[in-house]
Design a protein around this motif. Structure first.
Motif, PDB file in Angstrom:
ATOM      1  N   TRP A 259      40.429 -68.801 -42.409  1.00  0.00           N
ATOM      2  CA  TRP A 259      40.424 -68.614 -43.866  1.00  0.00           C
ATOM      3  C   TRP A 259      40.214 -67.144 -44.204  1.00  0.00           C
ATOM      4  CZ3 TRP A 259      37.254 -66.487 -47.494  1.00  0.00           C
ATOM      5  CH2 TRP A 259      37.572 -66.757 -48.834  1.00  0.00           C
ATOM      6  N   ALA A 260      39.238 -66.499 -43.554  1.00  0.00           N
ATOM      7  CA  ALA A 260      38.967 -65.082 -43.809  1.00  0.00           C
ATOM      8  C   ALA A 260      40.181 -64.228 -43.442  1.00  0.00           C
ATOM      9  CB  ALA A 260      37.740 -64.632 -43.027  1.00  0.00           C
ATOM     10  N   GLU A 261      40.839 -64.583 -42.346  1.00  0.00           N
ATOM     11  CA  GLU A 261      42.024 -63.844 -41.909  1.00  0.00           C
ATOM     12  C   GLU A 261      43.127 -63.908 -42.969  1.00  0.00           C
ATOM     13  OE1 GLU A 261      42.892 -61.230 -39.697  1.00  0.00           O
ATOM     14  OE2 GLU A 261      41.971 -62.549 -38.202  1.00  0.00           O
ATOM     15  N   LYS A 262      43.362 -65.109 -43.467  1.00  0.00           N
ATOM     16  CA  LYS A 262      44.412 -65.296 -44.470  1.00  0.00           C
ATOM     17  C   LYS A 262      44.044 -64.595 -45.783  1.00  0.00           C
ATOM     18  CE  LYS A 262      47.238 -68.865 -46.709  1.00  0.00           C
ATOM     19  NZ  LYS A 262      48.481 -68.127 -46.402  1.00  0.00           N
ATOM     20  N   PHE A 263      42.782 -64.684 -46.159  1.00  0.00           N
ATOM     21  CA  PHE A 263      42.319 -64.086 -47.409  1.00  0.00           C
ATOM     22  C   PHE A 263      42.542 -62.577 -47.417  1.00  0.00           C
ATOM     23  CE2 PHE A 263      38.841 -62.398 -50.129  1.00  0.00           C
ATOM     24  CZ  PHE A 263      39.170 -63.047 -51.315  1.00  0.00           C
ATOM     25  N   CYS A 264      42.418 -61.947 -46.252  1.00  0.00           N
ATOM     26  CA  CYS A 264      42.511 -60.488 -46.159  1.00  0.00           C
ATOM     27  C   CYS A 264      43.872 -60.008 -45.667  1.00  0.00           C
ATOM     28  CB  CYS A 264      41.435 -59.961 -45.204  1.00  0.00           C
ATOM     29  SG  CYS A 264      39.746 -60.299 -45.725  1.00  0.00           S
ATOM     30  N   GLU A 265      44.818 -60.921 -45.523  1.00  0.00           N
ATOM     31  CA  GLU A 265      46.066 -60.602 -44.838  1.00  0.00           C
ATOM     32  C   GLU A 265      46.821 -59.428 -45.456  1.00  0.00           C
ATOM     33  OE1 GLU A 265      49.890 -62.965 -42.952  1.00  0.00           O
ATOM     34  OE2 GLU A 265      48.784 -63.870 -44.612  1.00  0.00           O
ATOM     35  N   LEU A 266      46.858 -59.353 -46.766  1.00  0.00           N
ATOM     36  CA  LEU A 266      47.597 -58.260 -47.407  1.00  0.00           C
ATOM     37  C   LEU A 266      46.986 -56.892 -47.094  1.00  0.00           C
ATOM     38  CD1 LEU A 266      48.476 -59.723 -50.934  1.00  0.00           C
ATOM     39  CD2 LEU A 266      50.031 -59.333 -49.006  1.00  0.00           C
ATOM     40  N   LYS A 267      45.684 -56.868 -46.824  1.00  0.00           N
ATOM     41  CA  LYS A 267      45.020 -55.613 -46.488  1.00  0.00           C
ATOM     42  C   LYS A 267      45.108 -55.303 -44.988  1.00  0.00           C
ATOM     43  CE  LYS A 267      42.967 -53.684 -50.154  1.00  0.00           C
ATOM     44  NZ  LYS A 267      41.529 -53.676 -50.395  1.00  0.00           N
ATOM     45  N   THR A 268      45.259 -56.310 -44.154  1.00  0.00           N
ATOM     46  CA  THR A 268      45.082 -56.114 -42.711  1.00  0.00           C
ATOM     47  C   THR A 268      46.331 -56.343 -41.867  1.00  0.00           C
ATOM     48  OG1 THR A 268      44.401 -58.423 -42.397  1.00  0.00           O
ATOM     49  CG2 THR A 268      42.663 -56.814 -42.896  1.00  0.00           C
ATOM     50  N   LYS A 269      47.412 -56.839 -42.460  1.00  0.00           N
ATOM     51  CA  LYS A 269      48.559 -57.280 -41.671  1.00  0.00           C
ATOM     52  C   LYS A 269      49.128 -56.179 -40.779  1.00  0.00           C
ATOM     53  CE  LYS A 269      52.708 -60.115 -42.069  1.00  0.00           C
ATOM     54  NZ  LYS A 269      53.603 -60.849 -43.007  1.00  0.00           N
ATOM     55  N   ALA A 270      49.206 -54.964 -41.260  1.00  0.00           N
ATOM     56  CA  ALA A 270      49.791 -53.870 -40.487  1.00  0.00           C
ATOM     57  C   ALA A 270      48.910 -53.451 -39.313  1.00  0.00           C
ATOM     58  CB  ALA A 270      50.063 -52.669 -41.381  1.00  0.00           C
ATOM     59  N   ASP A 271      47.602 -53.717 -39.427  1.00  0.00           N
ATOM     60  CA  ASP A 271      46.657 -53.257 -38.394  1.00  0.00           C
ATOM     61  C   ASP A 271      45.428 -54.167 -38.408  1.00  0.00           C
ATOM     62  OD1 ASP A 271      45.437 -51.659 -36.463  1.00  0.00           O
ATOM     63  OD2 ASP A 271      44.658 -50.227 -37.936  1.00  0.00           O
ATOM     64  N   PRO A 272      45.566 -55.399 -37.938  1.00  0.00           N
ATOM     65  CA  PRO A 272      44.515 -56.413 -38.100  1.00  0.00           C
ATOM     66  C   PRO A 272      43.133 -56.005 -37.591  1.00  0.00           C
ATOM     67  CG  PRO A 272      46.539 -57.434 -37.339  1.00  0.00           C
ATOM     68  CD  PRO A 272      46.760 -55.959 -37.275  1.00  0.00           C
ATOM     69  N   ASP A 273      43.070 -55.312 -36.457  1.00  0.00           N
ATOM     70  CA  ASP A 273      41.753 -55.003 -35.892  1.00  0.00           C
ATOM     71  C   ASP A 273      41.314 -53.552 -36.119  1.00  0.00           C
ATOM     72  OD1 ASP A 273      43.315 -53.590 -34.133  1.00  0.00           O
ATOM     73  OD2 ASP A 273      42.735 -54.713 -32.340  1.00  0.00           O
ATOM     74  N   GLY A 274      42.127 -52.778 -36.838  1.00  0.00           N
ATOM     75  CA  GLY A 274      41.757 -51.398 -37.167  1.00  0.00           C
ATOM     76  C   GLY A 274      42.026 -50.379 -36.086  1.00  0.00           C
ATOM     77  N   THR A 275      42.534 -50.807 -34.934  1.00  0.00           N
ATOM     78  CA  THR A 275      42.726 -49.905 -33.795  1.00  0.00           C
ATOM     79  C   THR A 275      43.744 -48.811 -34.094  1.00  0.00           C
ATOM     80  OG1 THR A 275      42.218 -51.717 -32.283  1.00  0.00           O
ATOM     81  CG2 THR A 275      43.341 -49.804 -31.357  1.00  0.00           C
ATOM     82  N   LYS A 276      44.867 -49.182 -34.720  1.00  0.00           N
ATOM     83  CA  LYS A 276      45.914 -48.205 -35.013  1.00  0.00           C
ATOM     84  C   LYS A 276      45.426 -47.136 -35.984  1.00  0.00           C
ATOM     85  CE  LYS A 276      49.729 -51.497 -34.411  1.00  0.00           C
ATOM     86  NZ  LYS A 276      50.820 -52.216 -35.129  1.00  0.00           N
ATOM     87  N   LEU A 277      44.668 -47.574 -36.982  1.00  0.00           N
ATOM     88  CA  LEU A 277      44.188 -46.631 -37.987  1.00  0.00           C
ATOM     89  C   LEU A 277      43.215 -45.627 -37.379  1.00  0.00           C
ATOM     90  CD1 LEU A 277      44.207 -45.691 -40.900  1.00  0.00           C
ATOM     91  CD2 LEU A 277      42.411 -47.358 -41.392  1.00  0.00           C
ATOM     92  N   VAL A 278      42.310 -46.100 -36.539  1.00  0.00           N
ATOM     93  CA  VAL A 278      41.359 -45.190 -35.898  1.00  0.00           C
ATOM     94  C   VAL A 278      42.102 -44.162 -35.048  1.00  0.00           C
ATOM     95  CG1 VAL A 278      39.516 -45.025 -34.194  1.00  0.00           C
ATOM     96  CG2 VAL A 278      39.413 -46.779 -35.946  1.00  0.00           C
ATOM     97  N   GLN A 279      43.112 -44.613 -34.332  1.00  0.00           N
ATOM     98  CA  GLN A 279      43.897 -43.686 -33.517  1.00  0.00           C
ATOM     99  C   GLN A 279      44.601 -42.655 -34.388  1.00  0.00           C
ATOM    100  OE1 GLN A 279      43.817 -43.449 -30.246  1.00  0.00           O
ATOM    101  NE2 GLN A 279      45.138 -41.619 -30.405  1.00  0.00           N
ATOM    102  N   GLN A 280      45.118 -43.104 -35.533  1.00  0.00           N
ATOM    103  CA  GLN A 280      45.779 -42.170 -36.453  1.00  0.00           C
ATOM    104  C   GLN A 280      44.798 -41.135 -36.995  1.00  0.00           C
ATOM    105  OE1 GLN A 280      48.583 -43.705 -39.529  1.00  0.00           O
ATOM    106  NE2 GLN A 280      47.232 -42.688 -40.990  1.00  0.00           N
ATOM    107  N   ILE A 281      43.579 -41.594 -37.305  1.00  0.00           N
ATOM    108  CA  ILE A 281      42.541 -40.678 -37.806  1.00  0.00           C
ATOM    109  C   ILE A 281      42.214 -39.635 -36.752  1.00  0.00           C
ATOM    110  CG2 ILE A 281      40.146 -40.499 -38.569  1.00  0.00           C
ATOM    111  CD1 ILE A 281      40.488 -43.402 -39.671  1.00  0.00           C
ATOM    112  N   LYS A 282      42.077 -40.059 -35.511  1.00  0.00           N
ATOM    113  CA  LYS A 282      41.780 -39.123 -34.408  1.00  0.00           C
ATOM    114  C   LYS A 282      42.883 -38.090 -34.288  1.00  0.00           C
ATOM    115  CE  LYS A 282      39.248 -42.503 -31.597  1.00  0.00           C
ATOM    116  NZ  LYS A 282      39.283 -43.302 -30.350  1.00  0.00           N
ATOM    117  N   GLU A 283      44.119 -38.550 -34.340  1.00  0.00           N
ATOM    118  CA  GLU A 283      45.256 -37.635 -34.188  1.00  0.00           C
ATOM    119  C   GLU A 283      45.356 -36.669 -35.354  1.00  0.00           C
ATOM    120  OE1 GLU A 283      48.535 -40.273 -33.718  1.00  0.00           O
ATOM    121  OE2 GLU A 283      47.970 -40.884 -31.684  1.00  0.00           O
TER     122      GLU A 283
END
Length: 286
Positions: A259-283
């Motif tokens: 339920w929580a996953e679906k509720f947040c899907e529009l915010k998280t679909k591109a990067d569900p666990d935040g890993t890609k975003l953290v890597q982008q921030i580092k770069e």
């Protein structure tokens, strides 16, 4: 040697269940709470199951209290492996009708407490070149919700704080950073939220009343029609926290239910666990 874990807000709910679950999984647990008069239930379980849990006083709104608890752990063990920022409180009231005291309180408990607890443990984790900081946030840290904007604002702040930390302390000092994001939880947290909701005349008149009535009706409908899918037990959320703590490469973000996953899907679909975003921030910055 056992890993040790400091958990805040362990008198009830997710914190209580986490303390017991971690102890049953070979952790030395420092279970902290603001009011030690609420420790009886946990003390009973410790005695019944011979759990390796030590109860300490820690008020997340008082820096001296936080430092004292952390220093006690370091004096006993010489290290601190895991911090679970669990303490928090629900709050539902319009911004217009909330008092200055209430606004400061909801921010202090849900955001500043996380920052100051984290600040207190970082020097030790940095020196030992290891550690893990897990903050229990909320789907409200990703998605703003009516009558919860002040609570959501504090949880959004925690998410940004943890994301910023993850971008540099993980690689430099081997400190793992994670946010655990529950949806509805059937614990005393919900009771606390209701108690802090303005039900004593605040919404009985005025232009907010019809909106608030729809909001409450929607909550009641979800609770009655889909309790199993929406609301988790404190133990179910605690199990996710433990899984994150045992993960060698934990995610920055993890929701605790479908339920929580679906509720947040529009915010998280591109990067569900935040890993890609953290890597982008580092770069981008490092």
């Amino acid at each position: 040697m056992k890993k040790n874990v400091l958990i805040t807000g362990t008198s009830t709910g997710v914190g209580f269940e986490s303390a017991i679950l971690f102890a049953n999984n070979n952790y030395k647990v420092y279970a902290t709470m603001r009011n030690l008069n609420k420790a009886d239930k946990l003390k009973e379980r410790i005695a019944q199951e011979s759990l390796d849990i030590e109860i300490l006083s820690l008020d997340v709104t008082k820096i001296d209290s936080i430092k004292s608890a952390v220093e006690t752990i370091i004096a006993k063990d010489g290290k601190l492996d895991v911090l679970v920022n669990n303490a928090g409180a629900g709050f539902a009231k319009t911004t217009e009708q909330a008092s200055e005291e209430e606004i400061r309180w909801v921010t202090e408990v849900n955001y500043h407490g996380v920052v100051f607890c984290t600040q207190a443990v970082l020097p030790y984790m940095r020196k030992q070149k290891s550690g893990q900081i897990i903050s229990i946030t909320s789907v409200g840290g990703l998605v703003g919700q009516p009558f919860n904007e002040l609570y959501c604002g504090a949880k959004f702040a925690v998410e940004g704080f943890m994301e910023g930390l993850a971008a540099y302390v993980s690689d430099a000092f081997k400190i793992k950073i994670s946010c655990v994001e529950p949806g509805g939880i059937s614990t005393e947290f919900m009771t606390s939220a209701i108690e802090k909701t303005a039900v004593e005349g605040q919404f009985t008149t005025g232009e907010y009343l019809p909106i608030f009535e729809r909001y409450m009706a929607g909550n009641q409908k979800r609770a009655s029609e889909s309790k199993e899918s929406v609301y988790q037990t404190g133990l179910e959320v605690a199990q996710v926290v433990l899984d994150v703590a045992k993960n060698e490469n934990p995610p920055l973000r993890i929701r605790t239910s479908q339920w929580a996953e679906k509720f947040c899907e529009l915010k998280t679909k591109a990067d569900p666990d935040g890993t890609k975003l953290v890597q982008q921030i580092k770069e981008s910055f490092l």
